[in-house]
Motif scaffolding. Structure first.
Motif, PDB file in Angstrom:
ATOM      1  N   ARG A   1     -65.774   3.041  34.352  1.00  0.00           N
ATOM      2  CA  ARG A   1     -65.037   2.945  33.096  1.00  0.00           C
ATOM      3  C   ARG A   1     -66.008   2.758  31.935  1.00  0.00           C
ATOM      4  NH1 ARG A   1     -59.692   0.879  33.634  1.00  0.00           N
ATOM      5  NH2 ARG A   1     -59.026   0.853  35.783  1.00  0.00           N
TER       6      ARG A   1
ATOM      7  N   ASP B   1     -62.764  -0.281  28.300  1.00  0.00           N
ATOM      8  CA  ASP B   1     -61.826  -0.331  29.410  1.00  0.00           C
ATOM      9  C   ASP B   1     -62.276  -1.336  30.463  1.00  0.00           C
ATOM     10  OD1 ASP B   1     -61.323   3.225  29.237  1.00  0.00           O
ATOM     11  OD2 ASP B   1     -60.162   1.615  28.336  1.00  0.00           O
TER      12      ASP B   1
ATOM     13  N   HIS C   1     -52.257   4.886  37.434  1.00  0.00           N
ATOM     14  CA  HIS C   1     -52.633   4.695  36.024  1.00  0.00           C
ATOM     15  C   HIS C   1     -54.091   5.102  35.794  1.00  0.00           C
ATOM     16  CE1 HIS C   1     -49.152   3.016  34.037  1.00  0.00           C
ATOM     17  NE2 HIS C   1     -48.949   2.155  35.029  1.00  0.00           N
ATOM     18  N   HIS C   2     -54.962   4.732  36.734  1.00  0.00           N
ATOM     19  CA  HIS C   2     -56.381   5.080  36.591  1.00  0.00           C
ATOM     20  C   HIS C   2     -56.557   6.595  36.632  1.00  0.00           C
ATOM     21  CE1 HIS C   2     -60.602   5.578  38.101  1.00  0.00           C
ATOM     22  NE2 HIS C   2     -60.786   4.782  37.088  1.00  0.00           N
TER      23      HIS C   2
ATOM     24  N   ARG D   1     -54.311   8.805  35.842  1.00  0.00           N
ATOM     25  CA  ARG D   1     -53.696   9.363  34.637  1.00  0.00           C
ATOM     26  C   ARG D   1     -54.651   9.289  33.443  1.00  0.00           C
ATOM     27  NH1 ARG D   1     -48.712   7.031  31.007  1.00  0.00           N
ATOM     28  NH2 ARG D   1     -48.046   9.019  30.099  1.00  0.00           N
ATOM     29  N   ARG D   2     -55.382   8.170  33.332  1.00  0.00           N
ATOM     30  CA  ARG D   2     -56.347   8.060  32.232  1.00  0.00           C
ATOM     31  C   ARG D   2     -57.400   9.161  32.324  1.00  0.00           C
ATOM     32  NH1 ARG D   2     -55.411   2.409  32.838  1.00  0.00           N
ATOM     33  NH2 ARG D   2     -56.943   2.263  34.504  1.00  0.00           N
ATOM     34  N   THR D   3     -57.826   9.473  33.549  1.00  0.00           N
ATOM     35  CA  THR D   3     -58.825  10.526  33.735  1.00  0.00           C
ATOM     36  C   THR D   3     -58.254  11.885  33.370  1.00  0.00           C
ATOM     37  OG1 THR D   3     -59.807   9.227  35.542  1.00  0.00           O
ATOM     38  CG2 THR D   3     -60.449  11.536  35.376  1.00  0.00           C
TER      39      THR D   3
ATOM     40  N   THR E   1     -55.607  12.622  31.391  1.00  0.00           N
ATOM     41  CA  THR E   1     -55.231  12.756  29.972  1.00  0.00           C
ATOM     42  C   THR E   1     -56.436  12.757  29.038  1.00  0.00           C
ATOM     43  OG1 THR E   1     -54.821  10.361  29.858  1.00  0.00           O
ATOM     44  CG2 THR E   1     -52.927  11.806  30.271  1.00  0.00           C
ATOM     45  N   ALA E   2     -57.607  12.464  29.560  1.00  0.00           N
ATOM     46  CA  ALA E   2     -58.810  12.620  28.736  1.00  0.00           C
ATOM     47  C   ALA E   2     -59.063  14.087  28.418  1.00  0.00           C
ATOM     48  CB  ALA E   2     -60.019  12.027  29.461  1.00  0.00           C
TER      49      ALA E   2
ATOM     50  N   ASP F   1     -50.815  15.471  30.886  1.00  0.00           N
ATOM     51  CA  ASP F   1     -50.292  14.315  31.611  1.00  0.00           C
ATOM     52  C   ASP F   1     -50.334  14.547  33.115  1.00  0.00           C
ATOM     53  OD1 ASP F   1     -49.303  11.729  31.846  1.00  0.00           O
ATOM     54  OD2 ASP F   1     -47.821  12.053  30.259  1.00  0.00           O
TER      55      ASP F   1
END
Length: 598
Positions: A172, A176, A579-580, A582-584, A586-587, A591
């Motif tokens: 991260r 984060d 969630h982790h 998804r963050r990757t 959506t970067a 989605d």
């Protein structure tokens, strides 16, 4: 003790020819005689040098063994360098390239090096052929006179402003990472820090990486070799002082997950995940993928840290393992044994050895602990429901069968949704085949399927089979591990231009494709893909029917009411993993969506 004539037939390794990257594993001698113990390390490295591993042949090229009083070529005397022994071994490994048949005549040649440096009871090992796995395996042998330097001392010895943190669970950015540490759910795996030593004349400074999980300190490439020796000497002196201190310094991240000293407090294993260290070599990465692709069904003990894990492949259990964290050689390792006789020994043993040798598993416990590969820590449980979760009907389909079981790639593509196919691939065709759909299954795939709508929305669909078809199956994170990993690893391949180019030269003769429910050519799909514009949306979908709506809703309600259970713990972990991911996603793209089973 010496190695009689060990290097008699080898040319002397010229240290001044070397400029290794400073990345060393740190060991502490546990025997009475450090010099004698170093001879055992010499024998271990010499044996490792003769093992070609994945290559075909290994040949020793040169070696050097300097003791107190010896004079190294152009680097001065061993004593003046602040160390007591230096060992170097160079070898050549030859093998067939991965892209060539064994009898094609192509040969890869790799030159590799190991250097071990001793200062009193501490040893630093640099090696490109005796990796973390091999050294860990050697240290576990009863007669080995070394252990890893305790990870807590290593973490707190080299302090500085953190530039990058690697937490067990993912890499991260600092902002984060701070949030993750504050909620106490993550343990520090590695840290890159701006190190400023107390000694203004010290060579080792600025950005260094400390990896407590692999007991390693890394800096930069050093040239000349005297610079490598000087920096390694400073590492050993600094650690030596830290080990002699009466108290361990306060943790650099007070909010991070807290190490658990009393393993008797650890109980109720409920799930496992594969975590690959940031500095993992190719061998460890391959073993991690082997474990990810296996069945791992965990049954914990409510009174201890011991767990039974059913392992296997393709929906069939091959055997049962008993796993338990135990203290050993200054760290905590996962003791892995068979429970009874495996039904399919080859598969069960392959998984067992990968788990036992590499400390790649993170084991999660209902008591609020996790084993992170080298220590047990206590973590705070929290759950933010994953928002993009839908449940759909899989009636009539075999949820434990991802694709038609027909063998080679082309046969799979021909069989999808035909002749009574009840695999999850057939479900995808029924669910998404009304628009534009292409199967990309096979080696080097971008996703299992690619889906296009008439408005240009592209969806990469990744499919994974459930580990159980029972209507009472519990929540488990392991079935999601491989499909999440594939989706995250491949997100950079979804750029329209590069994707169209890739699909225009298919790996097989006739990739399966559909439009409006009818079979079409892959070229027609690619033509539609090329019509996309920069503002069109790109999504990722995970299909994993192991997750049942009834189990999910019950666990969600229990968590809201403050009730704890295995499913509550597993749902909390699943939320965290999604969630982790998804963050990757959506970067880069729009989605990440997940489909479970009604």
């Amino acid at each position: 003790m010496t190695l009689p004539n060990a290097d008699a037939a080898l040319p002397k390794l010229r240290l001044t020819d070397l400029k290794p990257y400073l990345s060393v594993i740190l060991l502490e001698c546990t025997a009475d005689d450090p010099q004698q113990a170093f001879e055992q390390l010499h024998r271990f490295l010499r044996e490792a040098a003769g093992d070609p591993g994945a290559g075909d042949n290994a040949r020793l090229l040169a070696a050097v063994d300097l003791r107190p009083g010896d004079l190294g070529d152009e680097v001065g005397s061993v004593d003046e360098l602040g160390v007591e022994q230096i060992l170097g071994i160079a070898r050549e490994v030859t093998g067939t390239p991965g892209w060539a048949e064994p009898d094609a005549g192509f040969v890869d040649v790799t030159n590799q090096l190991s250097v071990a440096v001793r200062r009193r009871r501490l040893v630093a090992v640099y090696s490109t052929f005796a990796g973390d796995t091999r050294i860990s395996r050697w240290l576990r042998q009863e007669a080995t006179p070394f252990r890893f330097v305790p990870s807590d001392r290593l973490t707190e010895t080299f302090r500085g402003d953190g530039k990058m943190l690697w937490l067990r669970g993912g890499q991260r950015r600092p902002a984060d990472a701070d949030a993750a540490l504050e909620d106490g759910q993550y343990a520090l795996s590695a840290a890159k820090v701006a190190y400023l030593p107390d000694d203004e004349s010290a060579l080792l400074r600025d950005l260094i990486t400390v990896s407590p999980g692999s007991f390693r300190v890394s800096w930069k490439r050093t040239s000349p070799f005297a610079m490598f020796l000087a920096a390694v000497g400073e590492v050993l002196r600094t650690v030596e002082l830290a080990l002699s201190a009466e108290e361990v310094p306060a943790p650099r991240t007070a909010e991070a997950a807290v190490p658990q000293v009393d393993l008797g407090q650890v109980r109720g294993a409920y799930d496992v995940l594969v975590q690959v260290p940031a500095d993992a070599d190719e061998e460890r990465a391959e073993r991690a993928e082997l474990i990810r692709s296996a069945i791992l069904d965990v049954r914990g003990d409510s009174g201890s840290a011991q767990a039974f894990v059913d392992v296997g492949r393709q929906g069939a259990v091959a055997g049962t393992l008993v796993v338990k964290p135990v203290e050993d050689a200054g760290t905590v390792r996962l003791d892995v044994r068979f429970s009874g006789v495996p039904a399919t020994e080859g598969i069960a043993r392959e998984v067992k050895e990968a788990i036992a040798d590499d400390n790649l598993l993170t084991v999660y416990y209902e008591s609020g602990h996790l084993f992170d590969g080298h220590q047990v820590v206590r973590r705070e449980l929290d759950s933010t429901p994953y928002p993009n979760l839908a449940f759909e009907d899989f009636s009539g389909f075999a949820v434990m069968k991802a694709k038609p079981a027909t063998g080679e790639d082309q046969a799979v593509h021909h069989a999808i949704a035909t002749h009574g196919d009840d695999s999850l691939y057939a479900w995808v065709v029924r669910r998404f085949g009304g628009e534009w759909l292409l199967c990309d299954d096979g080696a080097g795939e971008v996703a299992d399927f690619l889906h296009l709508t008439d408005d240009g929305t592209l969806t990469a669909i990744h499919v994974s089979a459930a580990h159980s078809a029972g209507r009472g199956r519990r929540i488990a994170v392991t079935p999601f591990a491989q499909v999440v990993s594939r989706a995250v690893d491949n997100i950079r391949l979804l750029d329209t231009e590069s994707l169209a180019e890739r699909l225009s030269a298919p790996r097989i003769a006739t990739p399966a494709a559909w439009h409006a429910g009818n079979r079409i050519t892959s070229a027609e799909f690619v033509h539609q893909l090329k019509a996309r514009v920069a503002t069109d949306r790109t999504r990722v979908v995970l299909v994993q029917p192991h997750l049942l709506r009834a189990s999910h809703d019950l666990a969600r309600a229990d968590f809201a009411a403050g009730r704890s259970s295995r499913d509550v713990c597993s749902l909390t972990l699943l939320d965290e993993v999604l969630h982790h991911a998804r963050r990757t996603v959506t970067a880069l793209w729009d989605d990440l969506f997940v489909i479970g089973s009604e």
